[in-house]
Design a protein around this motif. Structure first.
Motif, PDB file in Angstrom:
ATOM      1  N   PHE A   1       0.822  -1.205   0.000  1.00 45.96           N
ATOM      2  CA  PHE A   1       0.000   0.000   0.000  1.00 45.96           C
ATOM      3  C   PHE A   1       0.864   1.266   0.000  1.00 45.96           C
ATOM      4  CE2 PHE A   1      -3.788  -2.513   1.472  1.00 45.96           C
ATOM      5  CZ  PHE A   1      -4.662  -2.064   0.480  1.00 45.96           C
ATOM      6  N   LEU A   2       1.962   1.260   0.762  1.00 45.09           N
ATOM      7  CA  LEU A   2       2.828   2.438   0.783  1.00 45.09           C
ATOM      8  C   LEU A   2       3.572   2.592  -0.538  1.00 45.09           C
ATOM      9  CD1 LEU A   2       4.248   2.425   4.427  1.00 45.09           C
ATOM     10  CD2 LEU A   2       2.267   3.627   3.495  1.00 45.09           C
ATOM     11  N   HIS A   3       3.936   1.473  -1.161  1.00 46.62           N
ATOM     12  CA  HIS A   3       4.538   1.499  -2.496  1.00 46.62           C
ATOM     13  C   HIS A   3       3.586   2.189  -3.479  1.00 46.62           C
ATOM     14  CE1 HIS A   3       7.106   0.123  -5.773  1.00 46.62           C
ATOM     15  NE2 HIS A   3       6.069  -0.460  -6.365  1.00 46.62           N
ATOM     16  N   LEU A   4       2.312   1.890  -3.357  1.00 44.68           N
ATOM     17  CA  LEU A   4       1.292   2.495  -4.211  1.00 44.68           C
ATOM     18  C   LEU A   4       1.133   3.989  -3.938  1.00 44.68           C
ATOM     19  CD1 LEU A   4      -1.375  -0.333  -4.148  1.00 44.68           C
ATOM     20  CD2 LEU A   4      -0.664   0.859  -6.233  1.00 44.68           C
ATOM     21  N   ILE A   5       0.988   4.335  -2.664  1.00 47.16           N
ATOM     22  CA  ILE A   5       0.680   5.729  -2.343  1.00 47.16           C
ATOM     23  C   ILE A   5       1.868   6.645  -2.612  1.00 47.16           C
ATOM     24  CG2 ILE A   5       1.331   5.932   0.121  1.00 47.16           C
ATOM     25  CD1 ILE A   5      -1.545   7.123   0.503  1.00 47.16           C
ATOM     26  N   ASN A   6       3.067   6.081  -2.616  1.00 44.92           N
ATOM     27  CA  ASN A   6       4.253   6.873  -2.961  1.00 44.92           C
ATOM     28  C   ASN A   6       4.323   7.171  -4.457  1.00 44.92           C
ATOM     29  OD1 ASN A   6       5.651   7.570  -0.607  1.00 44.92           O
ATOM     30  ND2 ASN A   6       6.452   5.490  -0.376  1.00 44.92           N
ATOM     31  N   ARG A   7       3.542   6.455  -5.233  1.00 52.69           N
ATOM     32  CA  ARG A   7       3.555   6.638  -6.686  1.00 52.69           C
ATOM     33  C   ARG A   7       2.247   7.192  -7.220  1.00 52.69           C
ATOM     34  NH1 ARG A   7       6.931   3.487  -4.727  1.00 52.69           N
ATOM     35  NH2 ARG A   7       8.944   3.017  -5.677  1.00 52.69           N
ATOM     36  N   ALA A   8       1.330   7.475  -6.330  1.00 51.32           N
ATOM     37  CA  ALA A   8       0.036   8.035  -6.728  1.00 51.32           C
ATOM     38  C   ALA A   8       0.011   9.529  -6.429  1.00 51.32           C
ATOM     39  CB  ALA A   8      -1.087   7.330  -5.973  1.00 51.32           C
ATOM     40  N   HIS A   9      -0.699  10.266  -7.254  1.00 51.48           N
ATOM     41  CA  HIS A   9      -0.811  11.708  -7.056  1.00 51.48           C
ATOM     42  C   HIS A   9      -2.265  12.117  -7.262  1.00 51.48           C
ATOM     43  CE1 HIS A   9       3.567  12.048  -7.049  1.00 51.48           C
ATOM     44  NE2 HIS A   9       3.572  11.246  -8.102  1.00 51.48           N
ATOM     45  N   GLY A  10      -2.834  12.724  -6.244  1.00 52.24           N
ATOM     46  CA  GLY A  10      -4.223  13.148  -6.345  1.00 52.24           C
ATOM     47  C   GLY A  10      -4.588  14.046  -5.186  1.00 52.24           C
ATOM     48  N   ALA A  11      -5.805  14.553  -5.205  1.00 49.01           N
ATOM     49  CA  ALA A  11      -6.287  15.407  -4.120  1.00 49.01           C
ATOM     50  C   ALA A  11      -6.807  14.581  -2.958  1.00 49.01           C
ATOM     51  CB  ALA A  11      -7.386  16.333  -4.640  1.00 49.01           C
ATOM     52  N   LEU A  12      -7.352  13.375  -3.268  1.00 45.31           N
ATOM     53  CA  LEU A  12      -7.920  12.502  -2.248  1.00 45.31           C
ATOM     54  C   LEU A  12      -7.451  11.073  -2.490  1.00 45.31           C
ATOM     55  CD1 LEU A  12     -11.599  13.852  -2.357  1.00 45.31           C
ATOM     56  CD2 LEU A  12      -9.858  14.406  -0.641  1.00 45.31           C
ATOM     57  N   TYR A  13      -7.300  10.320  -1.392  1.00 40.91           N
ATOM     58  CA  TYR A  13      -6.801   8.944  -1.478  1.00 40.91           C
ATOM     59  C   TYR A  13      -7.708   8.016  -0.680  1.00 40.91           C
ATOM     60  CZ  TYR A  13      -2.361  11.162  -2.877  1.00 40.91           C
ATOM     61  OH  TYR A  13      -1.390  11.911  -3.507  1.00 40.91           O
TER      62      TYR A  13
END
Length: 295
Positions: free
Chosen positions: A68-80
């Protein structure tokens, strides 16, 4: 979405996402080295819906938190939002959560509730019964707010980057971050069916009031989880400069509890600092009297 050998339930979850009334979303998926048909299912759905994006890299063996942290480190958005591979989201889940958070200022985490889903049937028992809102009623929680039930804004995620090296779970990190450095808000609605099965990575819960009471009094269970104690200390050290003086003192009292060999002293710390488990008054004090401090 972090996936691993999820072929049995993955299609039902993906279908529930595609059926959301809120349409402006993107699902980013990373697989952790599945050996079943998970990747084939993801490929099928990626072709079906352009909002589904599967990360293709050689990284695997991360575990659920690392994935999950691997994903969120590569995602960009206003909300997650975190999405487990085996649940079922009700069609208004994303819409309700976006509406609940969109006008709130500052680092923010919003969460809702779920019913359990087992053997093809909905069990009308709420997954989240304890609702922490402050450090005093969260530090002994030994968990975070269920990851698949939350939505966070970019302010919270960016505030916590880079993440501590010692973690219990991803949801624990972001819940603690919101409570100690931002704000947390509860939407009292059932927006998901939380599947229970033998393969649950985390969050497998006893169903029924008597089973939960029996689990509470089970001999040998500790008050504090070593994993969460270490994660809370790592959080304290990583974000020390961002914490208010009052929050620092609450953390230190929590650490004193964990280091104390005296049941009387631990009970005194609970009373002096007003520690509790969310909105459940007296439960933590009772645990202190009947359980070992850490395990």
């Amino acid at each position: 979405m972090a996936t691993f050998n999820g072929e049995a339930y993955l299609k039902a979850q993906l279908d529930s996402l595609i059926g959301q009334t809120y349409k402006s979303w993107q699902l980013i998926v990373h697989d952790d080295g599945s050996t079943d048909h998970t990747l084939a299912i993801l490929s099928e759905y990626q072709t079906l819906d352009s909002r589904i994006v599967v990360m293709a890299d050689a990284v695997s063996g991360l575990g659920a938190t690392g994935n999950f942290l691997h994903l969120i480190n590569r995602a960009h958005g206003a909300l997650y939002m975190f999405c487990d591979q085996d649940d079922i989201w009700l069609e208004n889940k994303v819409a309700v959560m976006v509406e609940a958070i969109k006008d709130r200022e500052g680092p923010m985490l919003v969460y809702a509730n779920a019913y359990f889903y087992k053997d093809g049937s909905v069990v009308k028992q709420k997954a989240t019964l304890i609702h922490p809102s402050t450090l005093r009623n969260f530090l002994f929680f030994n968990s975070g707010i269920q990851g698949c039930s939350i939505i966070m804004n970019a302010q919270l995620v960016d505030l916590l980057r880079p993440f501590p090296s010692v973690l219990a779970m991803h949801d624990h990190l972001f819940t603690l971050g919101a409570i100690s450095l931002g704000k947390i808000f509860y939407v009292d609605e059932i927006l998901m069916w939380y599947r229970q099965h033998k393969g649950n990575v985390s969050g497998h819960q006893k169903l029924g009031i008597y089973a939960r009471i029996a689990s509470f009094f089970k001999r040998g269970k500790p008050v504090m989880s070593q994993y969460h104690y270490k994660a809370n200390r790592a959080f304290y050290e990583r974000y020390f400069e961002k914490l208010e003086p009052r929050s620092r003192s609450i953390f230190r009292a929590y650490f004193q509890y964990g280091q104390s060999n005296s049941r009387l002293k631990r009970a005194f710390i609970i009373l002096k600092y007003g520690f509790s488990l969310g909105n459940k008054k007296g439960v933590l004090f009772l645990k202190t009297l009947i359980r070992k401090p850490m395990g």
